[in-house]
Design a protein around this motif. Sequence first.
Motif, mmCIF file in Angstrom:
data_model
loop_
_atom_site.group_PDB
_atom_site.id
_atom_site.type_symbol
_atom_site.label_atom_id
_atom_site.label_comp_id
_atom_site.label_asym_id
_atom_site.label_seq_id
_atom_site.Cartn_x
_atom_site.Cartn_y
_atom_site.Cartn_z
ATOM 1 N N GLU A 3 0.831 -1.212 0.000
ATOM 2 C CA GLU A 3 0.000 0.000 0.000
ATOM 3 C C GLU A 3 0.868 1.265 0.000
ATOM 4 O O GLU A 3 0.531 2.265 -0.650
ATOM 5 N N ARG A 4 1.989 1.215 0.719
ATOM 6 C CA ARG A 4 2.886 2.378 0.748
ATOM 7 C C ARG A 4 3.534 2.591 -0.621
ATOM 8 O O ARG A 4 3.736 3.734 -1.049
ATOM 9 N N LYS A 14 10.014 1.391 -3.056
ATOM 10 C CA LYS A 14 10.065 -0.014 -2.635
ATOM 11 C C LYS A 14 11.457 -0.372 -2.147
ATOM 12 O O LYS A 14 11.628 -1.163 -1.206
ATOM 13 N N SER A 19 -5.124 -1.281 -9.082
ATOM 14 C CA SER A 19 -3.895 -0.994 -8.333
ATOM 15 C C SER A 19 -2.703 -1.609 -9.061
ATOM 16 O O SER A 19 -2.861 -2.482 -9.932
ATOM 17 N N GLN A 20 -1.517 -1.160 -8.708
ATOM 18 C CA GLN A 20 -0.311 -1.714 -9.336
ATOM 19 C C GLN A 20 -0.235 -3.219 -9.095
ATOM 20 O O GLN A 20 0.104 -3.985 -10.003
ATOM 21 N N GLU A 54 2.093 1.735 -3.425
ATOM 22 C CA GLU A 54 0.991 2.262 -4.245
ATOM 23 C C GLU A 54 0.848 3.779 -4.047
ATOM 24 O O GLU A 54 0.465 4.506 -4.974
ATOM 25 N N ARG A 55 1.176 4.252 -2.830
ATOM 26 C CA ARG A 55 1.075 5.690 -2.552
ATOM 27 C C ARG A 55 2.304 6.463 -3.021
ATOM 28 O O ARG A 55 2.393 7.670 -2.814
ATOM 29 N N GLY A 56 3.274 5.758 -3.583
ATOM 30 C CA GLY A 56 4.417 6.445 -4.159
ATOM 31 C C GLY A 56 5.717 6.323 -3.396
ATOM 32 O O GLY A 56 6.735 6.893 -3.800
ATOM 33 N N GLU A 57 5.722 5.576 -2.278
ATOM 34 C CA GLU A 57 6.970 5.413 -1.526
ATOM 35 C C GLU A 57 7.899 4.446 -2.256
ATOM 36 O O GLU A 57 7.464 3.577 -3.008
#
Length: 653
Positions: A508-509, A516, A559-560, A511-514
């Motif tokens: 989820e993080r 990996k 979602s990705q 997906e929010r742009g953080e």
Amino acid sequence: MIQPQMPETRNWSFHRDVENLGWLTINTPGAPVNTLSREAITELETLVSRFEELAASDELAGVILLSGKDSGFIAGADVSEFDAMSDFSVLPEALRRTHALFARIEKLKIPVVAGIHGFCLGGGLELALACHYRVAVNDDKTRIGFPEVGLGIFPGFGGTGRSIRQAGPVDAMQIMLTGKMLRAGAARGLNLVDKLVRHRDMLRWEARKAVLQKRKSTEAGFFKRIMAMGPLRGYVAGKMKEQAGKKARPEHYPAPFALIELFEKHGNDWRAMIAGEVDAFVPLMSSTTATNLRRVFFASEALKKQGTKGVKFARVHVIGAGVMGGDIAAWCALRGMSVTLQDLDMERITPALDRGKKLFKKRLRKKYEIDAAVLRLEADPTGKGVSRADVIIEAVVEKLEVKQAIFGGLEDKLKPGAILATNTSSIELERIAEKLKQPERLIGLHFFNPVAQLPLVEVIRSTFNTDAEIGKGAAFALAIGKSPVVVKSAPGFLVNRVLMPYMLGAVERVERGESKELLDAAAVAFGMPMGPIELMDTVGLDVGKSVATELGHGVPDGSQFDQLVKAGKLGRKTGEGFYKWVEGKAQKGEVPAHSDLAALGRELVKPLVDMTEVVLAEGVVANDGLADIGVIMGTGFAPFLGGPLKARKDGKA
């Protein structure tokens, strides 16, 4: 002949033969393996005093040290005493006393020969190295090494210096730093053993000859010793620190780095290395890392005591030749079972056979061993092996109706007493077994990917099962070299239940742009073996999505994560998931700067720890010790923290 008066001992027996040879046998009472307990060492002190007297009066020509146990020579010091021994007021003197005892053995004017079979580890190897000559049985059961690093310490009975004396600095340090157990031939090649014999019954004869011929082991040659001389030692130590740093952080596992520092100070003088052991060893023994690793050790040893005794397994039938089923089948064949592997056709089975052959080549040394393992793994597209198998394991797709259909067609074909098992990763057994005539026969044997590396098998108990089925399941896991943890049938069981919130939270993080790469690096800084995104790729995104759905965690459309699954980019097994994979390795970009990676790691791991507490409260596992060891073995959760529950109790998670 009249036997010399000897002190009374519980752990040792001694007799002198007509040639004045002394035969000293260790046999730790009431234990499956020999250990060097404080009592055993104290008794050995009195025996060595007597040897010195008999040698001085020419009443003893030499001493041959053997084991009275089939399991092996000596498995090491008695770990059950380590907590008491970690006291600073006790340990230094105990170490110095043992150093003095081993030095007295080494200085005896008569030959002392160690005859080694089976396990010769830790303190047992240190005692053997204090003897003048070593004979070992060259078979598959003999294992020689220093596993102390796995307990957060390093050899403390003089093994650091004596192994460097015998094997040279680089080889000896590698053995100690890795904890690797050597076969007899490899130990002979490194000069830790002087002579090999083919069978245990040849040990006594060869050891006798060694005493009568006054044989003495030779030290490592100059070209090996040169690596510890002058400026070279600092360079070698630097390289060792670099390699150790790739595997562990000093704040997590201080023992390897403390050993390297000891080598950097004294590696050119084996006697000084031994003398320096005490000051370096004592702080490690009482460290939090060592305390937690001892807890993990005892928990893992307790797992070996599970299972019905005396049950034999010879034939295994695996249904499903995908990654998990194929690898389970190959592992069983590697461990000596005859295995039939079933799927719809040979096209699906052949890749699994090929992977199995690669595993055999990697794990087995000799061509005939590899060939025998290949023959034990047999393609069986029509399922002929079911009626002969002692264990049937289903490992098909994670779909309830598919599993129910498979088991419905098997029930009447099983031989009496055969284990019927599913490798389901999340579906409750009661649902799979609800259409069976004898639902109590179905148990869960949940393996983890990669099968050859992860030691855990969850033995899943449904409300239908009796102790007999579960006991046989645990016995089978032990028979193939795995560690069984019994868990209650509940969605996700133990490991997947605690893993999903951790992995999905990280996804989820992302997906929010953080980054990996940042999240994975933070988890590793905390102490995990790999980060949650890399782990999701390793598990397989399709498996992850299936388990997540089963546990009520939705994967949002678009979602990705969802798009990758729909595109067939399932992670490591397809070459691309969140990462691209090349030759089994994730291709990662730069890790962005962060002020406190370990703190971010704790934040990431919190959902896993929270869920472990929930699972324990629900009774999925019997106690916190089983929860901790199960999560460590199933997820790689930082062993130096003692498991998620112990880490939270200590304020570390």
